[in-house]
Design a protein around this motif. Structure first.
Motif, mmCIF file in Angstrom:
data_model
loop_
_atom_site.group_PDB
_atom_site.id
_atom_site.type_symbol
_atom_site.label_atom_id
_atom_site.label_comp_id
_atom_site.label_asym_id
_atom_site.label_seq_id
_atom_site.Cartn_x
_atom_site.Cartn_y
_atom_site.Cartn_z
ATOM 1 N N PHE A 149 56.091 22.712 50.884
ATOM 2 C CA PHE A 149 56.330 21.276 50.698
ATOM 3 C C PHE A 149 57.390 20.788 51.697
ATOM 4 O O PHE A 149 57.315 19.668 52.185
ATOM 5 N N SER A 150 58.379 21.654 51.975
ATOM 6 C CA SER A 150 59.466 21.228 52.881
ATOM 7 C C SER A 150 58.911 20.809 54.239
ATOM 8 O O SER A 150 59.501 19.974 54.927
ATOM 9 N N ASP A 151 57.763 21.365 54.612
ATOM 10 C CA ASP A 151 57.168 21.000 55.899
ATOM 11 C C ASP A 151 56.298 19.751 55.821
ATOM 12 O O ASP A 151 55.833 19.252 56.852
ATOM 13 N N MET A 152 56.042 19.273 54.606
ATOM 14 C CA MET A 152 55.208 18.075 54.427
ATOM 15 C C MET A 152 56.049 16.794 54.448
ATOM 16 O O MET A 152 55.536 15.692 54.405
ATOM 17 N N LYS A 153 57.373 16.978 54.487
ATOM 18 C CA LYS A 153 58.264 15.826 54.394
ATOM 19 C C LYS A 153 58.030 14.841 55.543
ATOM 20 O O LYS A 153 58.210 13.636 55.384
ATOM 21 N N GLU A 154 57.581 15.395 56.674
ATOM 22 C CA GLU A 154 57.331 14.538 57.840
ATOM 23 C C GLU A 154 56.275 13.474 57.524
ATOM 24 O O GLU A 154 56.370 12.336 57.998
ATOM 25 N N PHE A 155 55.272 13.843 56.689
ATOM 26 C CA PHE A 155 54.254 12.861 56.281
ATOM 27 C C PHE A 155 54.939 11.711 55.541
ATOM 28 O O PHE A 155 54.653 10.537 55.781
ATOM 29 N N TYR A 156 55.825 12.068 54.611
ATOM 30 C CA TYR A 156 56.499 11.044 53.801
ATOM 31 C C TYR A 156 57.397 10.172 54.687
ATOM 32 O O TYR A 156 57.427 8.943 54.546
ATOM 33 N N GLU A 209 44.178 13.010 52.820
ATOM 34 C CA GLU A 209 44.642 12.876 51.429
ATOM 35 C C GLU A 209 46.160 13.051 51.325
ATOM 36 O O GLU A 209 46.816 12.388 50.522
ATOM 37 N N ILE A 210 46.700 13.945 52.148
ATOM 38 C CA ILE A 210 48.165 14.118 52.146
ATOM 39 C C ILE A 210 48.823 12.825 52.612
ATOM 40 O O ILE A 210 49.808 12.347 52.030
ATOM 41 N N ALA A 211 48.245 12.224 53.653
ATOM 42 C CA ALA A 211 48.791 10.959 54.171
ATOM 43 C C ALA A 211 48.712 9.873 53.091
ATOM 44 O O ALA A 211 49.673 9.119 52.872
ATOM 45 N N GLU A 212 47.577 9.792 52.409
ATOM 46 C CA GLU A 212 47.419 8.760 51.370
ATOM 47 C C GLU A 212 48.422 8.971 50.234
ATOM 48 O O GLU A 212 48.999 8.012 49.714
ATOM 49 N N ALA A 213 48.652 10.242 49.869
ATOM 50 C CA ALA A 213 49.637 10.539 48.809
ATOM 51 C C ALA A 213 51.033 10.115 49.262
ATOM 52 O O ALA A 213 51.838 9.604 48.460
ATOM 53 N N ALA A 214 51.328 10.324 50.540
ATOM 54 C CA ALA A 214 52.650 9.949 51.063
ATOM 55 C C ALA A 214 52.825 8.429 51.029
ATOM 56 O O ALA A 214 53.887 7.921 50.630
ATOM 57 N N PHE A 215 51.765 7.668 51.428
ATOM 58 C CA PHE A 215 51.857 6.200 51.378
ATOM 59 C C PHE A 215 52.021 5.718 49.933
ATOM 60 O O PHE A 215 52.805 4.805 49.667
ATOM 61 N N ALA A 216 51.270 6.329 49.000
ATOM 62 C CA ALA A 216 51.355 5.916 47.593
ATOM 63 C C ALA A 216 52.782 6.110 47.081
ATOM 64 O O ALA A 216 53.357 5.236 46.426
ATOM 65 N N ALA A 217 53.365 7.277 47.411
ATOM 66 C CA ALA A 217 54.722 7.564 46.943
ATOM 67 C C ALA A 217 55.746 6.627 47.594
ATOM 68 O O ALA A 217 56.738 6.240 46.971
ATOM 69 N N ALA A 274 53.681 14.044 43.500
ATOM 70 C CA ALA A 274 54.870 13.881 42.652
ATOM 71 C C ALA A 274 56.122 14.257 43.436
ATOM 72 O O ALA A 274 57.171 13.615 43.318
ATOM 73 N N TRP A 275 55.988 15.268 44.272
ATOM 74 C CA TRP A 275 57.154 15.709 45.061
ATOM 75 C C TRP A 275 57.538 14.635 46.089
ATOM 76 O O TRP A 275 58.711 14.315 46.254
ATOM 77 N N PHE A 276 56.515 14.049 46.736
ATOM 78 C CA PHE A 276 56.802 12.928 47.647
ATOM 79 C C PHE A 276 57.534 11.838 46.884
ATOM 80 O O PHE A 276 58.468 11.236 47.375
ATOM 81 N N GLY A 277 57.061 11.597 45.650
ATOM 82 C CA GLY A 277 57.607 10.477 44.879
ATOM 83 C C GLY A 277 59.014 10.691 44.388
ATOM 84 O O GLY A 277 59.747 9.731 44.158
ATOM 85 N N GLY A 278 59.421 11.921 44.227
ATOM 86 C CA GLY A 278 60.743 12.131 43.645
ATOM 87 C C GLY A 278 61.606 13.077 44.432
ATOM 88 O O GLY A 278 62.649 12.708 44.974
ATOM 89 N N ASN A 279 61.117 14.314 44.565
ATOM 90 C CA ASN A 279 62.039 15.361 44.977
ATOM 91 C C ASN A 279 62.151 15.549 46.478
ATOM 92 O O ASN A 279 63.005 16.293 46.930
#
Ligand SMILES: NC(=O)c1ccc[n+]([C@@H]2O[C@H](COP(=O)([O-])OP(=O)(O)OC[C@H]3O[C@@H](n4cnc5c(N)ncnc54)[C@H](OP(=O)(O)O)[C@@H]3O)[C@@H](O)[C@H]2O)c1
Length: 283
Positions: A149-156, A209-217, A274-279
């Motif tokens: 997840f730590s590497d997905m932060k760039e999407f967010y 889908e990862i991008a869409e989750a990041a935009f939603a969050a 959920a992780w994008f949204g909070g943590n």
């Protein structure tokens, strides 16, 4: 059954330490910066101050140890060392010490599909070490995770800025995993029987889908720019010539895995949205 954790100050290593604390396990952790472990609540007798890249500083660290878990590796460190110095040699120093002290099992964190990516410097070093573990005579488990997840932060972060850039058609799948879920797998491997575990998180998502989750969050409208894959390949070629070896390594790895199927068997329960949204802010 004493466990020794190396790499304990990193993203995954600190979750392994937290998991061992939660299980009230008998363990010690090696760190070059002991203050980072004190912050996790470790007592001084649980901390071994040592520099894994210096063989002599590890002398005796494996005495009375049943299992070593190592997450040592270069991700973002800027120590001026190569993957061969750290991902291979530092882990080899630890393995030699483990063999000398009669350790039963060695658990090592490599990377999903690392065996097929040995033309990349990072995987060449990691897989050379994997072969050392396999030849050591110790019981072992090689854990091969997909992205963290730590590497997905760039999407967010891109979503917060209003636009996400994706290579190709965005349909490449990945199964990123939270450090806490992966830590459970790593600690479970101490008593498990598998010698190799390919590990993903509970969801397999396309980059789209990862991008869409990041935009939603982020509470932003979906705005995605697709970059043709030839740009990725050209960037790889140019960067290999123009960038210094040490700066190129992480980019070389990233640009390769962005075009690869990085889905793997699902473990854990923590979902990326959920992780994008909070943590994600605290990683
Ligand atoms: N991130 C991913 O998506 C991913 C995916 C698959 C596999 N992996 C692999 O999983 C492992 C753990 O990843 P991570 O994200 O937890 O890495 P991380 O947060 O960067 O932690 C790496 C650990 O290695 C130690 N280390 C690095 N260079 C060192 C050096 N020169 N001397 C001494 N210690 C050194 C760090 O110590 P300090 O805290 O003192 O720097 C830290 O404890 C790595 O091997 C990585 O390649 C990562």
């Amino acid at each position: 059954m004493k466990i020794l954790v190396a790499g304990s100050t990193g993203y995954l290593g600190s979750y392994i330490v937290k998991e061992l604390i939660a299980r009230q396990a008998d363990f010690q952790a090696i760190a070059r910066s002991p203050q980072k472990l004190e912050k996790l609540g470790l007592t001084s007798d649980q901390i071994i101050e040592a520099q894994v890249t210096q063989r002599s500083s590890l002398a005796g660290c494996c005495e009375g140890v049943d299992t070593v878990i190592s997450t040592v590796g270069i991700t973002r460190q800027k120590d001026g060392l190569s993957y061969m110095d750290v991902d291979y040699q530092a882990n080899k120093n630890l393995l030699d010490e483990a063999v000398k002290s009669g350790v039963r099992k060695f658990i090592y964190i490599s990377v999903l599909h690392g065996e097929e990516l040995t033309h990349l410097e990072i995987c060449q070093a990691k897989e050379r070490f994997v072969r050392e573990v396999q030849a050591s005579g110790l019981e072992y488990c090689i854990i091969r995770p997909s992205g963290f997840f730590s590497d997905m932060k760039e999407f967010y972060d891109m979503a917060l800025r209003g636009r996400i850039y994706l290579f190709g058609d965005g349909q490449t799948p990945a199964s990123p995993i939270h450090g806490a879920d992966l830590a459970q797998v790593c600690v479970g491997a101490v008593t498990g029987t598998a010698s190799v575990l390919e590990v993903g998180g509970p969801e397999t998502l396309t980059h789209q889908e990862i991008a869409e989750a990041a935009f939603a969050a982020a509470g932003k409208p979906v705005k995605i720019t697709r970059i043709p894959d030839w740009v990725r390949r050209l960037t790889l070629r140019l960067a290999s010539v123009l960038m210094g070896k040490k700066r190129f390594g992480p980019i070389e790895f990233f640009l390769h895995v962005m075009a690869m199927d990085m889905s793997a068997k699902g473990y854990g329960e923590r979902k990326l949205g959920a992780w994008f949204g909070g943590n994600s802010r605290s990683i």
